[in-house]
Design an enzyme around this catalytic site. Structure first.
Site, PDB file in Angstrom:
ATOM      1  N   ASN A 175       7.148   1.813   1.387  1.00 48.62           N
ATOM      2  CA  ASN A 175       6.891   0.400   1.092  1.00 48.62           C
ATOM      3  C   ASN A 175       5.421   0.248   0.750  1.00 48.62           C
ATOM      4  O   ASN A 175       4.560   0.142   1.633  1.00 48.62           O
ATOM      5  CB  ASN A 175       7.255  -0.455   2.305  1.00 48.62           C
ATOM      6  CG  ASN A 175       8.745  -0.452   2.547  1.00 48.62           C
ATOM      7  OD1 ASN A 175       9.508  -1.074   1.801  1.00 48.62           O
ATOM      8  ND2 ASN A 175       9.170   0.306   3.550  1.00 48.62           N
ATOM      9  N   GLU A 176       5.164   0.250  -0.541  1.00 51.43           N
ATOM     10  CA  GLU A 176       3.789   0.234  -1.018  1.00 51.43           C
ATOM     11  C   GLU A 176       3.227  -1.192  -0.970  1.00 51.43           C
ATOM     12  O   GLU A 176       3.988  -2.153  -0.782  1.00 51.43           O
ATOM     13  CB  GLU A 176       3.746   0.756  -2.467  1.00 51.43           C
ATOM     14  CG  GLU A 176       4.180   2.206  -2.614  1.00 51.43           C
ATOM     15  CD  GLU A 176       3.161   3.218  -2.051  1.00 51.43           C
ATOM     16  OE1 GLU A 176       2.262   2.824  -1.285  1.00 51.43           O
ATOM     17  OE2 GLU A 176       3.286   4.419  -2.378  1.00 51.43           O
ATOM     18  N   PRO A 177       1.893  -1.341  -1.141  1.00 52.40           N
ATOM     19  CA  PRO A 177       1.303  -2.684  -1.157  1.00 52.40           C
ATOM     20  C   PRO A 177       2.079  -3.602  -2.103  1.00 52.40           C
ATOM     21  O   PRO A 177       2.443  -3.194  -3.200  1.00 52.40           O
ATOM     22  CB  PRO A 177      -0.118  -2.427  -1.662  1.00 52.40           C
ATOM     23  CG  PRO A 177      -0.414  -1.042  -1.191  1.00 52.40           C
ATOM     24  CD  PRO A 177       0.884  -0.293  -1.277  1.00 52.40           C
ATOM     25  N   SER A 182       4.901  -5.002  -1.029  1.00 54.56           N
ATOM     26  CA  SER A 182       6.280  -5.051  -0.503  1.00 54.56           C
ATOM     27  C   SER A 182       6.490  -6.333   0.302  1.00 54.56           C
ATOM     28  O   SER A 182       5.600  -6.786   1.028  1.00 54.56           O
ATOM     29  CB  SER A 182       6.551  -3.852   0.406  1.00 54.56           C
ATOM     30  OG  SER A 182       6.551  -2.673  -0.345  1.00 54.56           O
ATOM     31  N   THR A 227      -0.778   7.106  -3.538  1.00 58.86           N
ATOM     32  CA  THR A 227       0.251   7.904  -2.855  1.00 58.86           C
ATOM     33  C   THR A 227       0.575   9.142  -3.679  1.00 58.86           C
ATOM     34  O   THR A 227       0.692  10.251  -3.155  1.00 58.86           O
ATOM     35  CB  THR A 227       1.528   7.048  -2.667  1.00 58.86           C
ATOM     36  OG1 THR A 227       1.181   5.915  -1.880  1.00 58.86           O
ATOM     37  CG2 THR A 227       2.637   7.835  -1.995  1.00 58.86           C
TER      38      THR A 227
END
Ligand code: F6R
Length: 642
Positions: A172-174, A176, A191
Site C-alpha cells: 500500500n504505497e503513498p 492508498s 520501492t
C-alpha cells in the site's frame, strides 16, 4: 506443550506518558534485530499453541522482505527442535509482485516456501499467497475472492508487517485509501529502486503488485510491525510521531487498537525520546549523552561549541544539565577537549609521545594491524586514508577480505575478462574456457549462478583488490582472501552463518595476533553482508577474549559506504590532506568492476568514490562548524570494547 524460552518483550506496557508523549503507536525497542525476531517468533508460537489448546485454527497474515527472515528461521527451529506444530495454521500473505511466475526466485511465493513453508508441517491448502500469474482481466475477481477467503477463515488473528521506506505496509504505497481492500497497485519508484539490486537492475523490477488493502490489514485482530536498521529510522519516526496521512500509509495503524511496532535500536534512533531525550523529560546525563546533546545544540543554534551560552542550553530543554554539571562554559570546554583529542594523524599511535589523551597507545611503536573488509573494496572506500597512513608510518598492515564479492560483478564485465583470456592464450579449444563460455550462454537469472562463473567473478575482484593494496604499498602476502562460505550461494540471498565462517575468522586473528583490528561497523542493513561480517568478528572476539595476546588488541569500527558515525560518537578522527584524498580516490579506482553502472548501489546513486569523498569532507566540515580546525577530509572511528 511448553516452548523453551518465551521472551516477553512484545507484551510490554507502553512507557511513561511523559516519555512517549510524542508517540501515537505502541512500540518496543530491542537490543538488536535477532532479539526482536525471536520475540516475534515466540509471540506467534504462543498464539498457535493457545489456539491449539482451544481446538481452533490460527490465522496468520504474513509478510516477505528482508525484515521477517529471522522470524521465519526461528519458527522453523521451533518446529524442528521443539516440535511446534503448524497443523492448525492458515496463512494469508500480504502481497505478490505482478506479473511473476511462482518459480521465479524473486516471487514472494518462492520466498515463503524457501524461508518457511518447505520446512514446517503446514497443510498446502492452508497457504494463501496472492497469485502473480493470474490473467490481468481476472485480477479483480481474484482480489475479491482473496478477501472472501480471509473472512471465511474467521479473519486474521495476527498480521505481521514490515515497512518500506515510502511508509508502505504490504504494498500500500503513498496515496492508498484507508478503506482499500486487496487490489492491484502500481509500485512507487522508491520501492522499485530499493528492490533493484535483488532484480539485478530497476528495469527488471515489476511495476505492479497485488496487495492486501489498508482496511484488510486494519481488520486483523492483532498487528505486529517490525523494522530493523538505520535505513528505517526516518520513516519509523514519521509513522509513530506523525499525523495520520495517506502519504505515509503506516500511520493508518494509529487507528488500529492493538498494534505494536517491534524495533531495534537503530530503527528507533530518530524517535524524539531516543534522539533528543532532553526534550521529553528527565535524563541521566552521562558523558555520551552530554556529547550527543551538545552536538545537537550546536546544530540547532548554528553555533560552534565554545560560543554556546547558558541561555542556549536553557532554551533547548537542557536546564537540568546546567543544574547538574555547572555552567555552559564548563560543558563547552569538556566537549571541545573531547573532540579535539579525537583528532590524530597517527592512527597506529604516535611514537615517543605522551598518549594520555590520544585515541591510540604509543606502544608498541610498530603495530600489527588487520583491516577486515566485508567486500573487496570497503577497506579503501571507508578507510583508505587511514590505511595509507598506517602503512606509511611503518605498521604491518594486513587486509582480510571477508567475502569474495563475486555477485557484484556483472556478466558483461566477466565475459570481457574471459575474452581477454581467450585472446591471450590464443586457444579456442581450452576446455575450461569453453565450459565458462557455455556457462554464460546458459545462464538463468532465476537460478543460482554456477560455481565456475562465481569463481571467475571472485577472481576479478581479487585482482582489483591486489591492484589497490599494491598501490598503497603492502605485499600480497599480507592480503587475505577469506571467501567466507556464508556468502557463496551464487545468489543475493546468503546462507546462514556457519561454524566454518566463525572458525576461519578466529583462525586468522589467532595467526596474526594483531594489536589493532579495524572492522566495518555498519548497522544500516541488519541482514546485509556488512552486518553478518561484523557479527562474525564479534563472535570471534568473544571466543578469543581470554587469550593473552588479545589484551593488547584494540578494535576500531569504521562505517561502510552507507553512512557515518554521528560526531559525538567519534573517538578517533583521522584528518586527510587534499593529496591524501586523491591517493584514496586512486586506490578506489582500482575496483573497476564497482564503478559506473555498479550493480548493488543501494539507495544512493553516487559512485563509491564520490560518496566516500563527500562523506569525509562533510565530517571535516562538522568539526570545523563546531569550532575545531579545518581539514579537507576526515575518516572517523569508534572503539569497540569486547
Ligand atoms: C512484503 C511487504 C513489504 C515489506 C517492506 C519492507 O511482503 O509487504 O511491505 O514488508 O517493503 O521490506 P524489507 O523488510 O525488505 O525492508
Amino acid at each position: 506443550m511448553q516452548l523453551s524460552k518465551t521472551p516477553k518483550l512484545i507484551y510490554e506496557a507502553p512507557g511513561s506518558f511523559e516519555e512517549t508523549r510524542y508517540e501515537k503507536l505502541h512500540n518496543v525497542i530491542c537490543q538488536n534485530s535477532v532479539e526482536g525476531s525471536i520475540s516475534i517468533a515466540h509471540y506467534i508460537a504462543d498464539l498457535i499453541l493457545e489456539k491449539q489448546k482451544n481446538n481452533e485454527m490460527c490465522v496468520l497474515g504474513l509478510a516477505t522482505g528482508s525484515s521477517p527472515i529471522s522470524v521465519y528461521r526461528e519458527l522453523v527451529r521451533l518446529h524442528q527442535e521443539e516440535s511446534l506444530s503448524f497443523h492448525n495454521v492458515i496463512t494469508f500473505n500480504l502481497d505478490e509482485y505482478f506479473p511473476v511466475v511462482k518459480e521465479d526466485v524473486q516471487s514472494y511465493h518462492y520466498f515463503m516456501h524457501t524461508h518457511l513453508f518447505n520446512y514446517i508441517n503446514i497443510k498446502p491448502e492452508n497457504i494463501h499467497i496472492p497469485d502473480g500469474e493470474v490473467l490481468v482481466k481476472n485480477v479483480r475477481k481474484f482480489c475479491i475472492e482473496y478477501e472472501k477467503k480471509i473472512n471465511a477463515a474467521g479473519g486474521i488473528d495476527l498480521q505481521i508487517l514490515g515497512i518500506g521506506r515510502t511508509g508502505h505496509i504490504g504494498f500500500n504505497e503513498p496515496g492508498s485509501h484507508q478503506n482499500s481492500q486487496t487490489r492491484m497497485i502500481t509500485l512507487d519508484h522508491l520501492t522499485r529502486f530499493d528492490a533493484a539490486s535483488s532484480f539485478q537492475g530497476i528495469e527488471n523490477v515489476p511495476r505492479k503488485a497485488i496487495t492486501m488493502g489498508i482496511q484488510t490489514i486494519l481488520n486483523a485482530k492483532r498487528v505486529l510491525l517490525m523494522a530493523w536498521g538505520t535505513n528505517k529510522a526516518e520513516i519509523i519516526q514519521k509513522a509513530i510521531e506523525g499525523a495520520i496521512s495517506p502519504m505515509i500509509p503506516t500511520t493508518y495503524l494509529q487507528l488500529h487498537p492493538n498494534t505494536t511496532l517491534v524495533l531495534d535500536s537503530e530503527a528507533a534512533s530518530e524517535l524524539t525520546r531516543i534522539k533528543t531525550p532532553w526534550l521529553v523529560g528527565h535524563c541521566e546525563w552521562d558523558e555520551a549523552l552530554r556529547s550527543k546533546a551538545i552536538a545537537w545544540l550546536c546544530n540547532e543554534t548554528k553555533k560552534s561549541i565554545l560560543k554556546l551560552t547558558d541561555e542556549d542550553y536553557n532554551q533547548h530543554g537542557m536546564s537540568d544539565l546546567l543544574a547538574s554539571h555547572g555552567s555552559a562554559y564548563d560543558l563547552n570546554i569538556e566537549m571541545f577537549n573531547r573532540l579535539q583529542r579525537s583528532i590524530t594523524g597517527w592512527p597506529g599511535g604516535k611514537p615517543n609521545a605522551d598518549d594520555t589523551y590520544r585515541p591510540e597507545r604509543a606502544l608498541p611503536e610498530k603495530k600489527r594491524v588487520i583491516i577486515f573488509s566485508p567486500h573487496p573494496d570497503d577497506d579503501v572506500i571507508s578507510m583508505g586514508g587511514t590505511f595509507d597512513r598506517l602503512v606509511s608510518q611503518g605498521h604491518e598492515v594486513h587486509v582480510a577480505y571477508q567475502t569474495s564479492g563475486n555477485i557484484a560483478v556483472s556478466d558483461q564485465d566477466a565475459i570481457c575478462f574471459l575474452e581477454v583470456a581467450k585472446d591471450v592464450l590464443k586457444v579456442d579449444d581450452n576446455t575450461q574456457l569453453k565450459e565458462l563460455n557455455e556457462a554464460f550462454e546458459n545462464i538463468n537469472p532465476q537460478q543460482p549462478a554456477p560455481r565456475s562463473i562465481c569463481d571467475l567473478k571472485g577472481s576479478i575482484r581479487k585482482r582489483e583488490s591486489l591492484g589497490a593494496t599494491r598501490y598503497i604499498g603492502i605485499p600480497d602476502s599480507q592480503v587475505h582472501f577469506m571467501n567466507l562460505p556464508f556468502y557463496e550461494t551464487g545468489l543475493i540471498d546468503k546462507n546462514p552463518v556457519s561454524q566454518e565462517d566463525v572458525d576461519l575468522t578466529v583462525a586468522l586473528i589467532e595467526k596474526l595476533k594483531p594489536h589493532q583490528i579495524y572492522a566495518a561497523g555498519d548497522l544500516a542493513d541488519p541482514h546485509g553482508t556488512h552486518r553478518v561480517c561484523l557479527d562474525l568478528i564479534f563472535s570471534a572476539l568473544a571466543k578469543l577474549k581470554s587469550k593473552p595476546f588479545m589484551k593488547d588488541c584494540w578494535v576500531w569500527l569504521y562505517r561502510g559506504a552507507w553512512h557515518e558515525w554521528d560526531i559525538d560518537e567519534i573517538e578517533m578522527a583521522i584528518p586527510m590532506s587534499p593529496d591524501q584524498v586523491l591517493r584514496k580516490r586512486k586506490a578506489i579506482f582500482f575496483h573497476q568492476s564497482q564503478k559506473d553502472g555498479v550493480m548493488f548501489q543501494g539507495n544512493d546513486r553516487r559512485e563509491f568514490w564520490i560518496r566516500a569523498e563527500e562523506r569525509n569532507s562533510a565530517t571535516a566540515k562538522k568539526f570545523k562548524d563546531m569550532g575545531l580546525s579545518e581539514y579537507a577530509a576526515i575518516e572517523a572511528f569508534k572503539r569497540y570494547f569486547f
